[in-house]
Design an enzyme around this catalytic site. Structure first.
Site, PDB file in Angstrom:
ATOM      1  N   GLU A 105       0.837  -1.208   0.000  1.00  0.00           N
ATOM      2  CA  GLU A 105       0.000   0.000   0.000  1.00  0.00           C
ATOM      3  C   GLU A 105       0.869   1.254   0.000  1.00  0.00           C
ATOM      4  OE1 GLU A 105      -2.395   1.406  -0.916  1.00  0.00           O
ATOM      5  OE2 GLU A 105      -4.052   1.543   0.487  1.00  0.00           O
ATOM      6  N   ASP A 109      -3.930   6.213   6.003  1.00  0.00           N
ATOM      7  CA  ASP A 109      -4.336   7.503   6.558  1.00  0.00           C
ATOM      8  C   ASP A 109      -5.392   7.187   7.631  1.00  0.00           C
ATOM      9  OD1 ASP A 109      -4.418  10.347   6.550  1.00  0.00           O
ATOM     10  OD2 ASP A 109      -6.136  10.345   5.224  1.00  0.00           O
ATOM     11  N   PHE A 158      -0.360  16.876   3.977  1.00  0.00           N
ATOM     12  CA  PHE A 158      -0.789  16.276   2.710  1.00  0.00           C
ATOM     13  C   PHE A 158       0.433  16.153   1.823  1.00  0.00           C
ATOM     14  CE2 PHE A 158      -2.643  15.662  -1.411  1.00  0.00           C
ATOM     15  CZ  PHE A 158      -3.641  14.755  -1.107  1.00  0.00           C
ATOM     16  N   ASP A 165      -0.884  11.324  -5.382  1.00  0.00           N
ATOM     17  CA  ASP A 165      -1.309  12.441  -6.217  1.00  0.00           C
ATOM     18  C   ASP A 165      -2.035  13.532  -5.459  1.00  0.00           C
ATOM     19  OD1 ASP A 165      -3.718  10.874  -5.722  1.00  0.00           O
ATOM     20  OD2 ASP A 165      -4.655  12.145  -7.236  1.00  0.00           O
ATOM     21  N   ARG A 171       2.183  12.128  -9.342  1.00  0.00           N
ATOM     22  CA  ARG A 171       2.489  10.712  -9.091  1.00  0.00           C
ATOM     23  C   ARG A 171       3.882  10.356  -9.599  1.00  0.00           C
ATOM     24  NH1 ARG A 171      -2.300   8.129  -7.557  1.00  0.00           N
ATOM     25  NH2 ARG A 171      -4.213   8.900  -8.493  1.00  0.00           N
TER      26      ARG A 171
HETATM   27  P1  IMP Z   1      -7.808   6.003   4.054  1.00  0.00           P
HETATM   28  O1  IMP Z   1      -6.702   5.327   4.828  1.00  0.00           O
HETATM   29  O2  IMP Z   1      -8.981   5.105   3.776  1.00  0.00           O
HETATM   30  O3  IMP Z   1      -8.212   7.293   4.709  1.00  0.00           O
HETATM   31  O4  IMP Z   1      -7.328   6.425   2.633  1.00  0.00           O
HETATM   32  C1  IMP Z   1      -6.069   6.189   2.194  1.00  0.00           C
HETATM   33  C2  IMP Z   1      -5.941   6.668   0.771  1.00  0.00           C
HETATM   34  O5  IMP Z   1      -6.119   8.088   0.692  1.00  0.00           O
HETATM   35  C3  IMP Z   1      -4.526   6.392   0.306  1.00  0.00           C
HETATM   36  O6  IMP Z   1      -4.421   5.112  -0.273  1.00  0.00           O
HETATM   37  C4  IMP Z   1      -4.277   7.534  -0.635  1.00  0.00           C
HETATM   38  O7  IMP Z   1      -4.707   7.168  -1.932  1.00  0.00           O
HETATM   39  C5  IMP Z   1      -5.125   8.676  -0.097  1.00  0.00           C
HETATM   40  N1  IMP Z   1      -4.304   9.589   0.753  1.00  0.00           N
HETATM   41  C6  IMP Z   1      -4.274   9.678   2.102  1.00  0.00           C
HETATM   42  N2  IMP Z   1      -3.411  10.618   2.527  1.00  0.00           N
HETATM   43  C7  IMP Z   1      -2.863  11.158   1.411  1.00  0.00           C
HETATM   44  C8  IMP Z   1      -1.864  12.202   1.185  1.00  0.00           C
HETATM   45  O8  IMP Z   1      -1.301  12.834   2.099  1.00  0.00           O
HETATM   46  N3  IMP Z   1      -1.579  12.445  -0.122  1.00  0.00           N
HETATM   47  C9  IMP Z   1      -2.151  11.791  -1.159  1.00  0.00           C
HETATM   48  N4  IMP Z   1      -3.074  10.817  -1.002  1.00  0.00           N
HETATM   49  C10 IMP Z   1      -3.429  10.502   0.280  1.00  0.00           C
HETATM   50 MG    MG Z   2      -4.182   4.029  -2.011  1.00  0.00          MG
END
Ligand code: IMP
Ligand code: MG
Length: 183
Positions: A105, A109, A158, A165, A171
């Site tokens: 992965e 987040d 971020f 991206d 990317r």
């Molecule tokens: P979550 O853990 O379900 O909140 O989402 C994770 C996804 O959100 C990751 O796989 C990324 O695609 C996107 N994401 C989370 N934080 C960032 C960031 O700081 N920059 C770019 N994409 C992010």
């Molecule tokens: Mg992802």
């Protein structure tokens, strides 16, 4: 839509993790992955699109025989609560029940998307399942999900680059940078 190179460059605030640091850490982690399986074949599963660059580097750094697979997943949530629905817009092309899976992965987040994917894959009865993430933002976690390996633990900025991206751009940066939200 970004309209010029100047605009593109102005959005890159600063480098957080250099290309050299990423590549050095990947070599270390690949050895650890090899040691888990002792030559037993594995299936690396990456979640598109963010993890495609990391997948390309990690699969070339491990020496254990491996197959690779890709999934595209989107989770839908009502407010802050998980609906428990993960929409797989592209699924693996094989039955995983004979495989040791390693999820590759880009970033964890809140953890919601990966949590849903892990539940779904575990329900398919793989021999084993581990999680390797390039980046971890533990401060933002809302579900109980820990990776087996996080190459880098980062604060709540971020970030862009190395597969990640903002509006589909950045990317292709070979490093990880902080996104400039002020311009
Ligand atoms: P979550 O853990 O379900 O909140 O989402 C994770 C996804 O959100 C990751 O796989 C990324 O695609 C996107 N994401 C989370 N934080 C960032 C960031 O700081 N920059 C770019 N994409 C992010
Ligand atoms: Mg992802």
């Amino acid at each position: 839509m970004i309209k010029s190179v100047e605009e593109f460059n102005s959005k890159i605030k600063s480098v957080m993790i250099s290309e050299e640091e990423i590549q050095a850490k990947i070599k270390e982690v690949a050895k650890e992955i090899d040691s888990w399986y002792d030559g037993t074949p594995i299936l690396l599963v990456s979640i598109l699109k963010g993890a495609f660059v990391f997948m390309a580097d990690i699969c070339r750094a491990v020496t254990v025989p491996c197959e690779i697979g890709f999934m595209c997943a989107q989770s839908y949530y009502a407010g802050t609560e998980s609906s428990g629905i993960v929409n797989i817009t592209m699924d693996l092309d094989r039955d995983v029940s004979d495989y040791h899976l390693v999820i590759i992965e880009d970033i964890i987040d809140t953890g919601r998307t990966l949590n849903d994917v892990v539940k779904l894959l575990k329900a398919r009865n793989p021999v084993s399942l581990r999680i390797v993430t390039l980046l971890d933002k533990p401060a933002r976690r809302v579900v109980d999900l820990e990776p087996d390996i996080a190459l880098f633990t980062i604060p709540d900025n971020f970030i862009i680059g190395y597969g990640l991206d903002c509006g589909e751009y950045f990317r292709n940066l070979p490093y990880i940078a902080i996104y400039n939200e002020e311009v």
